[in-house]
Design a protein around this motif. Structure first.
Motif, mmCIF file in Angstrom:
data_model
loop_
_atom_site.group_PDB
_atom_site.id
_atom_site.type_symbol
_atom_site.label_atom_id
_atom_site.label_comp_id
_atom_site.label_asym_id
_atom_site.label_seq_id
_atom_site.Cartn_x
_atom_site.Cartn_y
_atom_site.Cartn_z
ATOM 1 N N ALA A 1 14.647 -9.040 22.678
ATOM 2 C CA ALA A 1 14.984 -8.677 21.298
ATOM 3 C C ALA A 1 14.477 -7.282 20.954
ATOM 4 N N ALA A 2 15.293 -6.505 20.249
ATOM 5 C CA ALA A 2 14.873 -5.185 19.764
ATOM 6 C C ALA A 2 13.988 -5.379 18.539
ATOM 7 N N PHE A 3 12.913 -4.607 18.457
ATOM 8 C CA PHE A 3 12.014 -4.770 17.315
ATOM 9 C C PHE A 3 11.303 -3.462 16.990
ATOM 10 N N GLU A 4 10.764 -3.432 15.805
ATOM 11 C CA GLU A 4 10.005 -2.269 15.330
ATOM 12 C C GLU A 4 8.791 -2.765 14.563
ATOM 13 N N ARG A 5 7.644 -2.194 14.845
ATOM 14 C CA ARG A 5 6.443 -2.522 14.076
ATOM 15 C C ARG A 5 6.494 -1.814 12.727
ATOM 16 N N VAL A 6 6.179 -2.572 11.675
ATOM 17 C CA VAL A 6 6.099 -2.004 10.337
ATOM 18 C C VAL A 6 4.651 -2.109 9.865
ATOM 19 N N PRO A 7 3.942 -0.983 9.752
ATOM 20 C CA PRO A 7 2.539 -1.038 9.322
ATOM 21 C C PRO A 7 2.412 -1.721 7.963
ATOM 22 N N ALA A 8 1.644 -2.785 7.923
ATOM 23 C CA ALA A 8 1.496 -3.548 6.681
ATOM 24 C C ALA A 8 0.638 -2.791 5.675
ATOM 25 N N VAL A 9 0.866 -3.077 4.413
ATOM 26 C CA VAL A 9 0.028 -2.548 3.337
ATOM 27 C C VAL A 9 -1.181 -3.462 3.211
ATOM 28 N N ASP A 10 -2.362 -2.919 3.385
ATOM 29 C CA ASP A 10 -3.592 -3.706 3.305
ATOM 30 C C ASP A 10 -4.007 -3.824 1.844
ATOM 31 N N GLY A 11 -3.808 -5.011 1.283
ATOM 32 C CA GLY A 11 -4.126 -5.212 -0.125
ATOM 33 C C GLY A 11 -5.578 -4.962 -0.460
ATOM 34 N N ARG A 12 -6.462 -5.132 0.518
ATOM 35 C CA ARG A 12 -7.892 -4.911 0.274
ATOM 36 C C ARG A 12 -8.195 -3.453 -0.040
ATOM 37 N N LEU A 13 -7.305 -2.563 0.388
ATOM 38 C CA LEU A 13 -7.545 -1.128 0.212
ATOM 39 C C LEU A 13 -6.830 -0.553 -1.011
ATOM 40 N N LEU A 14 -6.059 -1.386 -1.710
ATOM 41 C CA LEU A 14 -5.331 -0.907 -2.885
ATOM 42 C C LEU A 14 -6.276 -0.764 -4.074
ATOM 43 N N SER A 15 -6.124 0.327 -4.803
ATOM 44 C CA SER A 15 -6.923 0.515 -6.015
ATOM 45 C C SER A 15 -6.309 -0.283 -7.162
ATOM 46 N N ASP A 16 -7.079 -0.482 -8.220
ATOM 47 C CA ASP A 16 -6.550 -1.185 -9.394
ATOM 48 C C ASP A 16 -5.334 -0.457 -9.956
ATOM 49 N N ALA A 17 -5.378 0.870 -9.930
ATOM 50 C CA ALA A 17 -4.252 1.655 -10.455
ATOM 51 C C ALA A 17 -3.013 1.474 -9.599
ATOM 52 N N VAL B 1 -0.295 -8.857 -3.248
ATOM 53 C CA VAL B 1 0.419 -7.640 -3.631
ATOM 54 C C VAL B 1 0.709 -6.805 -2.390
ATOM 55 N N GLY B 2 -0.290 -6.678 -1.509
ATOM 56 C CA GLY B 2 -0.087 -5.943 -0.264
ATOM 57 C C GLY B 2 0.989 -6.578 0.593
ATOM 58 N N CYS B 3 1.023 -7.906 0.629
ATOM 59 C CA CYS B 3 2.052 -8.620 1.390
ATOM 60 C C CYS B 3 3.439 -8.299 0.835
ATOM 61 N N PHE B 4 3.579 -8.326 -0.480
ATOM 62 C CA PHE B 4 4.868 -8.015 -1.102
ATOM 63 C C PHE B 4 5.303 -6.597 -0.743
ATOM 64 N N LEU B 5 4.394 -5.643 -0.850
ATOM 65 C CA LEU B 5 4.728 -4.257 -0.546
ATOM 66 C C LEU B 5 5.094 -4.084 0.936
ATOM 67 N N SER B 6 4.474 -4.877 1.791
ATOM 68 C CA SER B 6 4.798 -4.824 3.214
ATOM 69 C C SER B 6 6.226 -5.293 3.470
ATOM 70 N N HIS B 7 6.622 -6.370 2.793
ATOM 71 C CA HIS B 7 8.004 -6.845 2.941
ATOM 72 C C HIS B 7 8.990 -5.823 2.385
ATOM 73 N N ARG B 8 8.621 -5.163 1.300
ATOM 74 C CA ARG B 8 9.508 -4.129 0.749
ATOM 75 C C ARG B 8 9.726 -3.002 1.761
ATOM 76 N N LYS B 9 8.709 -2.681 2.553
ATOM 77 C CA LYS B 9 8.872 -1.655 3.572
ATOM 78 C C LYS B 9 9.923 -2.079 4.601
ATOM 79 N N CYS B 10 9.946 -3.362 4.920
ATOM 80 C CA CYS B 10 10.982 -3.866 5.840
ATOM 81 C C CYS B 10 12.351 -3.797 5.190
#
Length: 210
Positions: A27-43, A63-72
């Protein structure tokens, strides 16, 4: 069909396991760097997440998980293919997944926005009418909420719609895609693959054993 693997930079072992499996089935695939919610600021969280009064707030990790899926979704929306497959990096993938992930997506129903290729613990409501695929696999319309965003196929047009409608979000990514009570999910046509092609590792292994 290209697969997009959501993977945190601090979890290279998970990515290697996913890569080994997908390479083994061709299968063809691509790694998508996930957004680490622990590193997100309140802003940064406030820019994209608007909590609903009386509803449990999403955690920074969610929130980080959601943003990671949006990147996909962005990659699928901007790519050349009609469909793309999204996997989180904690999935066990069937060796028979190559039957559907290697070839073109001509087997996907033309009206499908989403095809869930993951199974989760719990019952869901499916149509009695099923669409026969190959080698004993079937598809049925998914009519109820189904937890989990670990493995799903998304159409290019649905990716565009989801991106436009989730610049700011209030619900977890599972609910936005698969909960009919959410406005977006109610307008998407979703199917469940039977049997599923993937399942989360935690369904088979005790927490902390991997």
């Amino acid at each position: 069909m290209k697969s997009y693997i959501i993977n945190l930079d601090r979890s290279p072992g998970r990515m290697q396991r996913m890569a080994d499996r997908l390479n083994s089935i061709g299968a063809a695939f691509e790694r998508v760097p996930a957004v680490d919610g622990r590193l997100l600021s309140d802003a940064e969280i406030a820019d994209v997440y608007k909590p609903i009064a009386g509803v449990a707030a999403m955690t920074p990790e969610e929130v980080g998980c959601f943003l990671s899926h949006r990147k996909c979704w962005e990659r699928i929306a901007s790519g050349p293919d009609a469909y793309g497959c999204v996997f989180e990096d904690d999935m066990l993938i069937s060796k028979r997944a190559g039957l559907f992930l290697v070839e073109e997506a001509s087997w996907v129903p033309r009206d499908a926005d989403l095809v869930k290729v993951e199974t989760v613990v719990g019952r869901v409501w499916l149509d009695r009418t099923v669409l026969a695929l190959r080698d004993g696999f079937e598809l049925a319309r998914l009519r109820s909420f189904s937890f989990g965003s670990g493995g799903y196929i998304l159409s290019k047009t649905a990716a565009e719609r989801l991106l436009a409608m989730t610049r700011v979000f209030s619900d977890a990514v599972d609910h936005v895609k698969f909960n009919p009570a959410c406005g977006i999910a109610g307008s998407l046509k979703s199917y469940q693959m039977i049997p599923a092609l993937s399942v989360q590792t935690q369904s088979f292994y005790p927490k902390g054993s991997l």
